[in-house]
Enzyme design. Structure first.
Site, PDB file in Angstrom:
ATOM      1  N   CYS A 264       0.826  -1.209   0.000  1.00  0.00           N
ATOM      2  CA  CYS A 264       0.000   0.000   0.000  1.00  0.00           C
ATOM      3  C   CYS A 264       0.862   1.262   0.000  1.00  0.00           C
ATOM      4  O   CYS A 264       0.445   2.301  -0.508  1.00  0.00           O
ATOM      5  CB  CYS A 264      -0.952   0.003   1.197  1.00  0.00           C
TER       6      CYS A 264
ATOM      7  N   HIS B  52      -1.155   0.580   7.574  1.00  0.00           N
ATOM      8  CA  HIS B  52      -1.737   0.691   6.233  1.00  0.00           C
ATOM      9  C   HIS B  52      -1.658   2.137   5.762  1.00  0.00           C
ATOM     10  O   HIS B  52      -1.803   3.075   6.548  1.00  0.00           O
ATOM     11  CB  HIS B  52      -3.198   0.234   6.275  1.00  0.00           C
TER      12      HIS B  52
END
Length: 853
Positions: free
Chosen positions: A333, A813
């Site tokens: 990510c 994340h």
């Protein structure tokens, strides 16, 4: 079929059988994100084993003359067939029961089931040959073609090989404490049920310490669930290392955690240890989910939008050009977020997407290994809209909502990730990484691959002026360096809600002492102006070596912009280290503005009547390892050898050298650290040491540039000829290769890094391939100009930011928000939606563009 047989016989020499070590690209097109699942399938060249979508296979045939391709198409099985496998008689697909990949009970590597069809296709007429057709052909044709087809089908694709195929997260090691674990004879007996935390009365997530039998709650998770950390606090107070999770004990074992080893462990004496507290392991039944089951549940929820949604809002999915999602390849990510932002910038669009046909036409024989080709492929994939389509409905969950969740088919940047991460100790792995570090790593690769023509990384490049004033002599020293990112510190003492934070800390201490569960801590609110002030305010340098007074004294250092870039990147330095050197993330909210005016921070240069510090030692030399972090080099005369005398020894701050030596570093490394940081103090020297410990010449004697008589120097006549030839073969002149080797003590790898990082200086040299030109001696030439930078007004507007969730850059994340047509859009891997409440106060990297007046 006779005609086809004759064609195959004529091209038989071009059909190869894959051997071990061959790179087989049968999952992804070299020029696009077409795959066997795409319309038209994938064509694999049976000679080079490169894959091509239907749009590009003709191009490869025309360029190479290759005629034989293996055509692979995959169609997804229907949901009913996928779930029950009724057509094949196989048992229904089982849910994962083991925290593992590619082994029995673990996650299936193939997340979706496909029906695959393969056949041979001959170009240019696209004549198709199936396995049945081969049966009637001559033996020599049938055997070679069949072996090639079978070999291609059996071979692991490159993308498959690069991924982790089998990983077992349940393999645990025997605890070093298990054999000799101390257990107190305190009379504690644990009942078979009805447990609760002895501090806060929590009745789930309970752990019994195997030394004293204390039953306490487990850790609090990042989202506030879990326990209240009382089992951990107990270990910190007592040092008792092992605990077992109550409710997981069965005759087969239990969850045992070692706080000292910070991992789940095995305890071979667990029955004995449990019996000490009256627990009969053979009669216990499982009532709680094990840690493995909890982790599996989390892994199965990774794709849920709720994990990173904007709280309290319903997000509308978006599709179309510039709104393409990117698949998460396993903690990728950080890469997805950075590349989404970069291809919003016109410089990158122009360099790679507008010129895509030219780039593809000039691609080498293996385009999968070509930087420009793979970047252009990624940029076109993101901007074209071809892959911005709704993903198929989830097949594994019949109860899933029919509401669109923003999931897209998107693109999977496997080739790109493998190429930019190749050889890098971190980016070549599937571990989570720092988005800021990846941005600088990618910019460095762009610099290396843009020797000629437009360089899009110049959009970020700017000059920083550092002014140091000796407080005793009031004389100044000016240096300039190139940078790409402004790093803003977070002054926690400037929080506007300080009273609230102090009150919360008092409550936390009281709860900790009383054993009560602590309440949620408030988030510190830091004014953006305070962060900017912390960057721009003068910094006091203690023990600065002043060349004017020839002694250590106090100095002040101020930092200003010598130029303003077209696009400004600001990093909020949220990640720091605690007193125990454990990395932690500052939980702060910063009122980052939509518009920014930095004009007041423009550097003014030397002022009228201001005297400069004498230049006793040369300006610091910025080595390639520093450049990877975003610095190309000092601005000045560092390449002019006439500035240095081989008889002049550098003036080094002996106290700083001594301090470094006392820490255990080699003397020569300490001398180089002080020399290359210009006697600016222990902190700068220590940073240099930490950044160069892996250098092959770390402990080698300090060699002054231009020195020809001191031991260990590298005059031109002693340069390794094979190193010169290697660098010249890369397209550089012999003079440029000589300079690179002399600057790096004859280390070829560092010389190559150095030469790519000093292209602006090297290209300004008036040299020819045969050697130095007759335009004058080296000593008489003008110093090379500084790096090329764009400059303009210091007024900016925010157009994108990257946010991070989690406690460290190494976990958690990343998502990014980008402003498109006055609408904020959130890119969360494959999910692309209109943003209703962009959390601009919680970002990590902010991207501004210059306001054109």
């Amino acid at each position: 079929m006779t005609e086809v047989s004759e064609i195959l016989k004529s091209v038989l020499s071009t059909i190869r059988v894959p051997r071990p070590g061959d790179r087989v690209h049968k999952d992804e097109c070299a020029f696009s994100f077409a795959s066997p699942e795409s319309d038209g399938g994938l064509y694999v060249c049976m000679n080079s084993f490169l894959g091509f979508g239907s749009k590009y296979v003709e191009r490869h045939h025309a360029k190479t003359g290759q005629r034989a391709y293996l055509h692979i198409t995959r169609t997804r099985k229907t949901q009913k067939e996928d779930d029950s496998n009724s057509g094949s008689g196989d048992p229904p697909k089982k849910k994962p029961t083991r925290l593992a990949i590619g082994i029995e009970g673990g996650f299936d590597v193939e997340q979706e089931q496909y029906q695959e069809e393969v056949k041979l296709v001959l170009f240019p007429d696209r004549q198709e040959v199936t396995s049945d057709d081969l049966a009637s052909m001559p033996d020599v044709v049938r055997e070679r073609v069949s072996l090639s087809m079978a070999g291609l089908q059996a071979a692991d694709s490159v993308s498959h090989t690069l991924q982790v195929q089998q990983w077992d997260g349940e393999v645990r090691q025997e605890s070093k404490h298990a054999a000799e674990l101390k257990q107190l004879d305190n009379g504690v007996k644990i009942p078979p049920c009805g447990w609760k935390c002895e501090v806060c009365d929590l009745q789930e997530n309970l752990w019994m310490n195997l030394t004293d039998g204390m039953v306490l709650c487990g850790r609090r998770y990042f989202d506030g669930s879990g326990g209240n950390n009382h089992a951990l606090l107990h270990y910190q107070q007592t040092g008792y290392p092992l605990a077992v999770k109550l409710g997981t004990i069965t005759p087969d074992g239990a969850d045992v955690y070692s706080y000292d080893e910070d991992d789940m462990v095995l305890d071979s004496k667990l029955p004995e240890h449990l019996s000490h507290f009256g627990i009969d392991m053979m009669t216990m039944e499982k009532t709680e989910r094990t840690m493995t089951e909890l982790e599996i549940a989390v892994n199965q929820r990774v794709g849920e939008w709720e994990v990173i949604q904007e709280s309290g809002t319903t997000l509308r999915p978006l599709w179309g050009p510039g709104l393409t999602g990117m698949k998460n390849l396993g903690n990728s990510c950080y890469l997805n977020s950075v590349m989404q932002v970069l291809f919003t910038i016109p410089d990158f669009q122009t360099k790679y997407v507008s010129n895509i046909d030219k780039i593809f036409n000039e691609a080498p024989s293996d385009p999968t290994q070509d930087f420009k080709t793979q970047v252009a492929k990624l940029g076109y994939g993101l901007l074209s809209g071809e892959y911005s389509k709704p993903a198929p409905d989830p097949g594994d969950d019949p109860n899933s909502s029919t509401e669109p969740r923003g999931d897209q088919v998107g693109i999977a940047p496997r080739m790109f990730k493998a190429l930019v991460g190749r050889g890098h100790p971190e980016f070549s792995t599937n571990r989570q990484q720092d988005a800021q570090e990846f941005l600088l790593h990618f910019i460095n690769m762009v610099e290396r691959n843009c020797r000629s023509g437009m360089n899009p990384s110049e959009a970020f490049r700017f000059l920083v002026e550092e002014k140091i004033v000796c407080q005793q002599s009031q004389k100044a020293k000016y240096t300039q360096r190139v940078d790409y990112i402004v790093q803003l510190p977070v002054p926690m003492d400037q929080a506007t809600n300080m009273e609230e934070l102090q009150e919360a800390e008092r409550h936390r201490e009281e709860a900790e002492s009383s054993g009560a569960p602590p309440s949620a801590a408030p988030r510190a609110k830091i004014p953006f102006a305070s962060c900017l002030a912390a960057l721009s305010e003068p910094e006091t340098l203690i023990d600065f070596w002043s060349s004017a007074v020839q002694a250590k004294t106090t100095a002040t250092k101020t930092t200003r912009f010598a130029s303003f870039p077209d696009h400004l990147v600001i990093q909020i330095k949220k990640f720091t280290f605690g007193l125990d050197w454990v990395p932690k993330k500052l939980d702060v909210s910063i009122d980052v503005p939509d518009t920014l005016d930095l004009s007041a921070l423009r550097a003014m240069g030397q002022q009228p009547g201001e005297e400069l510090l004498p230049e006793v030692a040369p300006l610091p030399l910025m080595t390639p390892d520093v450049e990877v972090k975003g610095i190309l080099g000092s601005h000045g005369k560092e390449d002019d050898d006439s500035l240095y005398s081989p008889l002049l020894s550098p003036v080094l701050d002996d106290s700083t050298v001594s301090q470094l030596c006392e820490m255990g570093f080699p003397l020569e490394a300490c001398r180089k650290a002080v020399y290359y940081t210009g006697n600016t103090g222990i902190d700068a020297a220590m940073n240099w040491v930490m950044g160069h410990m892996e250098d092959p010449d770390f402990s080698a004697p300090l060699v002054l540039p231009g020195s020809s008589s001191a031991p260990g120097t590298t005059p031109t006549e002693s340069l390794p000829e094979e190193h010169l030839v290697t660098i010249v073969s890369m397209g550089f002149s012999r003079d440029q290769a000589t300079r690179a080797l002399r600057a790096t003590n004859n280390v070829l790898e560092r010389a190559v890094d150095w030469i790519f990082s000093h292209l602006d200086d090297l290209e300004s040299m008036d040299v020819s391939e045969g050697g130095r030109s007759g335009g004058g001696s080296e000593a008489s030439r003008e110093p090379p100009p500084g790096p090329h930078v764009h400059d303009g007004t210091g007024k900016y507007e925010l157009f994108a930011f990257i946010s991070h969730m989690g406690t460290s850059t190494m976990c958690g994340h990343y998502v990014c928000h980008i402003k498109k047509d006055q609408q904020w859009v959130i890119f969360n891997d494959q999910k692309v939606c209109a943003s209703e409440k962009p959390p601009k106060d919680l970002g990590y990297l902010y991207f501004y563009r210059r306001v054109v007046e």
